[in-house]
Scaffold this motif. Structure first.
Motif, PDB file in Angstrom:
ATOM      1  N   SER A 100      25.124  -1.053   3.549  1.00  0.00           N
ATOM      2  CA  SER A 100      24.199  -0.304   4.257  1.00  0.00           C
ATOM      3  C   SER A 100      23.357   0.549   3.216  1.00  0.00           C
ATOM      4  N   GLY A 101      23.582   0.914   2.336  1.00  0.00           N
ATOM      5  CA  GLY A 101      22.856   1.524   1.195  1.00  0.00           C
ATOM      6  C   GLY A 101      21.802   0.582   0.836  1.00  0.00           C
ATOM      7  N   TYR A 102      21.878  -0.642   0.512  1.00  0.00           N
ATOM      8  CA  TYR A 102      20.931  -1.537   0.161  1.00  0.00           C
ATOM      9  C   TYR A 102      20.025  -2.090   1.169  1.00  0.00           C
ATOM     10  N   ALA A 103      20.487  -2.079   2.526  1.00  0.00           N
ATOM     11  CA  ALA A 103      19.670  -2.144   3.763  1.00  0.00           C
ATOM     12  C   ALA A 103      18.720  -0.920   3.600  1.00  0.00           C
ATOM     13  N   GLY A 104      19.241   0.135   3.285  1.00  0.00           N
ATOM     14  CA  GLY A 104      18.534   1.453   3.394  1.00  0.00           C
ATOM     15  C   GLY A 104      17.098   1.353   2.339  1.00  0.00           C
ATOM     16  N   MET A 105      17.515   0.831   1.150  1.00  0.00           N
ATOM     17  CA  MET A 105      16.615   0.626   0.119  1.00  0.00           C
ATOM     18  C   MET A 105      15.380  -0.265   0.405  1.00  0.00           C
ATOM     19  N   LEU A 106      15.973  -1.444   0.804  1.00  0.00           N
ATOM     20  CA  LEU A 106      14.897  -2.416   1.509  1.00  0.00           C
ATOM     21  C   LEU A 106      13.984  -1.890   2.667  1.00  0.00           C
ATOM     22  N   ASN A 107      14.464  -1.126   3.283  1.00  0.00           N
ATOM     23  CA  ASN A 107      13.838  -0.422   4.228  1.00  0.00           C
ATOM     24  C   ASN A 107      12.539   0.445   3.747  1.00  0.00           C
ATOM     25  N   SER A 108      12.773   1.068   2.726  1.00  0.00           N
ATOM     26  CA  SER A 108      11.407   1.618   2.104  1.00  0.00           C
ATOM     27  C   SER A 108      10.336   0.961   1.936  1.00  0.00           C
ATOM     28  N   THR A 109      10.289  -0.519   2.012  1.00  0.00           N
ATOM     29  CA  THR A 109       9.187  -1.327   1.988  1.00  0.00           C
ATOM     30  C   THR A 109       8.110  -1.108   3.028  1.00  0.00           C
ATOM     31  N   VAL A 110       8.711  -0.619   4.276  1.00  0.00           N
ATOM     32  CA  VAL A 110       7.624  -0.511   5.365  1.00  0.00           C
ATOM     33  C   VAL A 110       6.268  -0.048   5.051  1.00  0.00           C
ATOM     34  N   PRO A 111       5.926   1.258   4.397  1.00  0.00           N
ATOM     35  CA  PRO A 111       4.514   1.620   4.052  1.00  0.00           C
ATOM     36  C   PRO A 111       3.907   0.396   3.454  1.00  0.00           C
ATOM     37  N   ILE A 112       4.507  -0.245   2.543  1.00  0.00           N
ATOM     38  CA  ILE A 112       3.770  -1.607   1.650  1.00  0.00           C
ATOM     39  C   ILE A 112       3.357  -2.544   2.663  1.00  0.00           C
ATOM     40  N   PHE A 113       4.021  -2.831   3.548  1.00  0.00           N
ATOM     41  CA  PHE A 113       3.815  -4.087   4.552  1.00  0.00           C
ATOM     42  C   PHE A 113       2.928  -3.402   5.580  1.00  0.00           C
ATOM     43  N   THR A 114       2.935  -2.073   5.982  1.00  0.00           N
ATOM     44  CA  THR A 114       2.126  -1.557   6.843  1.00  0.00           C
ATOM     45  C   THR A 114       0.338  -1.676   6.167  1.00  0.00           C
ATOM     46  N   LEU A 115       0.192  -1.308   4.881  1.00  0.00           N
ATOM     47  CA  LEU A 115      -0.970  -1.379   4.268  1.00  0.00           C
ATOM     48  C   LEU A 115      -1.307  -3.029   4.293  1.00  0.00           C
ATOM     49  N   ILE A 116      -0.458  -3.840   3.758  1.00  0.00           N
ATOM     50  CA  ILE A 116      -0.827  -5.211   4.035  1.00  0.00           C
ATOM     51  C   ILE A 116      -1.283  -5.904   5.210  1.00  0.00           C
ATOM     52  N   ILE A 117      -0.603  -5.629   6.019  1.00  0.00           N
ATOM     53  CA  ILE A 117      -0.888  -6.028   7.309  1.00  0.00           C
ATOM     54  C   ILE A 117      -2.270  -5.349   8.153  1.00  0.00           C
ATOM     55  N   GLY A 118      -2.569  -4.017   7.771  1.00  0.00           N
ATOM     56  CA  GLY A 118      -3.672  -3.284   8.226  1.00  0.00           C
ATOM     57  C   GLY A 118      -4.858  -3.951   7.619  1.00  0.00           C
ATOM     58  N   ALA A 119      -4.491  -4.103   6.356  1.00  0.00           N
ATOM     59  CA  ALA A 119      -5.787  -4.852   5.578  1.00  0.00           C
ATOM     60  C   ALA A 119      -6.070  -6.387   5.964  1.00  0.00           C
ATOM     61  N   SER A 120      -5.117  -7.052   6.305  1.00  0.00           N
ATOM     62  CA  SER A 120      -5.132  -8.218   6.368  1.00  0.00           C
ATOM     63  C   SER A 120      -5.562  -8.543   7.886  1.00  0.00           C
TER      64      SER A 120
END
Length: 308
Positions: A100-120
């Protein structure tokens, strides 16, 4: 000053609630004392959506009048599926193989994909610091994904990529709300989105034979308690609180909860007996650095435009 303390307290509360969601998912699937499987990952995802959508159903039905065009209807469907329904199943599947801790760390990538999708796809202009932040965050993601081999679980890349795909879904949902639904009240958008999720959740409830598990598994009711907390507090009520925070402060301030969620998830997972490697810690710090860098320029520009 008193208002600032209140908003800061809400931010911390949200980070604790959402950070603890990952361990609640696991407790809904596996009995901690015996290690026996209770609900399958699909059943936990189903129950989470069913409980949350049921809680928001009365408000959502009253708010259906916000659907005044085909574009709004499609956008609400995207928010429902990408923002809640699909990730609910992806995260529970992921936790059958990673901590669950590892999943929580991976979840921190949300803002990065938000920026990529917003630009694309939404023609969002990326500033120089945002591009640098995305690159830094991507490096962190690569390190974190490759670090799955040091996790003491049976996890595979499929489990890791399930979380990554869920964060992509969150990025799509966030941009859809920002560019297609920003003129509508966020609380109404959230409740109507869960109305869209209600019928699929009911269908999944019977398709995955959830009733049989509830009746036959002796640990089912205890697991249901965890899932109910996850659904009502960690999904429905927390989204209402999050929308309140946005309305009283700013999206920038509210989104800073992303910095705290993975840290809370890791601490809770570690205290629950999960393993933690230095590679995971380093990768998480790199991701957070990327997120901070990507949002730093936005904050500075916002302050300048507001005369701060």
């Amino acid at each position: 000053m008193r208002a600032n303390l209140k908003y800061s307290a809400i931010l911390i509360l949200l980070s604790i609630v959402w950070g603890s969601s990952f361990i609640l998912m696991k407790r809904g699937m596996i009995d901690k004392e015996t290690g026996d499987l209770i609900f399958s990952s699909n059943q936990v995802g189903t129950l989470r959506m069913l409980f949350a959508s049921t809680a928001l159903l009365p408000m959502g039905l009253r708010s259906l009048k916000i659907i005044t065009s085909y574009k709004i209807g499609i956008s609400l469907a995207v928010v429902s599926l990408a923002g809640s329904f699909i990730p609910a199943f992806l995260f529970t599947y992921a936790e059958t193989g990673i901590s669950s801790g590892y999943a929580g760390m991976l979840n921190s990538t949300v803002p990065i994909f938000t920026l990529i999708i917003g630009a694309s796809f939404f023609r969002q202009q990326l500033l120089k610091m945002q591009v640098i932040g995305v690159l830094i965050g991507t490096i962190g993601i690569i390190i974190l994904v490759n670090g799955v081999s040091v996790v003491d679980t049976s996890g595979t890349y499929l489990h890791v990529m399930a979380v990554v795909f869920a964060t992509v879904c969150y990025g799509l949902s966030t941009n859809t709300m920002r560019y297609n639904l920003s003129h509508l009240h966020p609380l109404k958008v959230t409740s109507v989105a869960f109305v869209f999720a209600f019928i699929p959740a009911v269908i999944c409830f019977f398709y995955f034979d959830t009733t049989t598990t509830i009746i036959e598994n002796e640990h089912a009711y205890k697991a249901l308690g965890y899932i109910l907390i996850l659904s009502i507090v960690g999904t429905a009520l927390s989204l209402i609180l999050f929308n309140y925070l946005i309305s009283k402060t700013s999206a920038l301030f509210a989104s800073s909860v992303t910095y705290l969620i993975p840290i809370v998830a890791v601490i809770i997972g570690f205290s629950d007996g999960e393993t933690l490697s230095w590679i995971q810690v380093v990768a998480m710090l790199i991701i957070l650095l990327g997120i901070f860098t990507a949002n730093r320029m936005k904050k500075q520009n916002a302050n300048k435009s507001e005369g701060l």
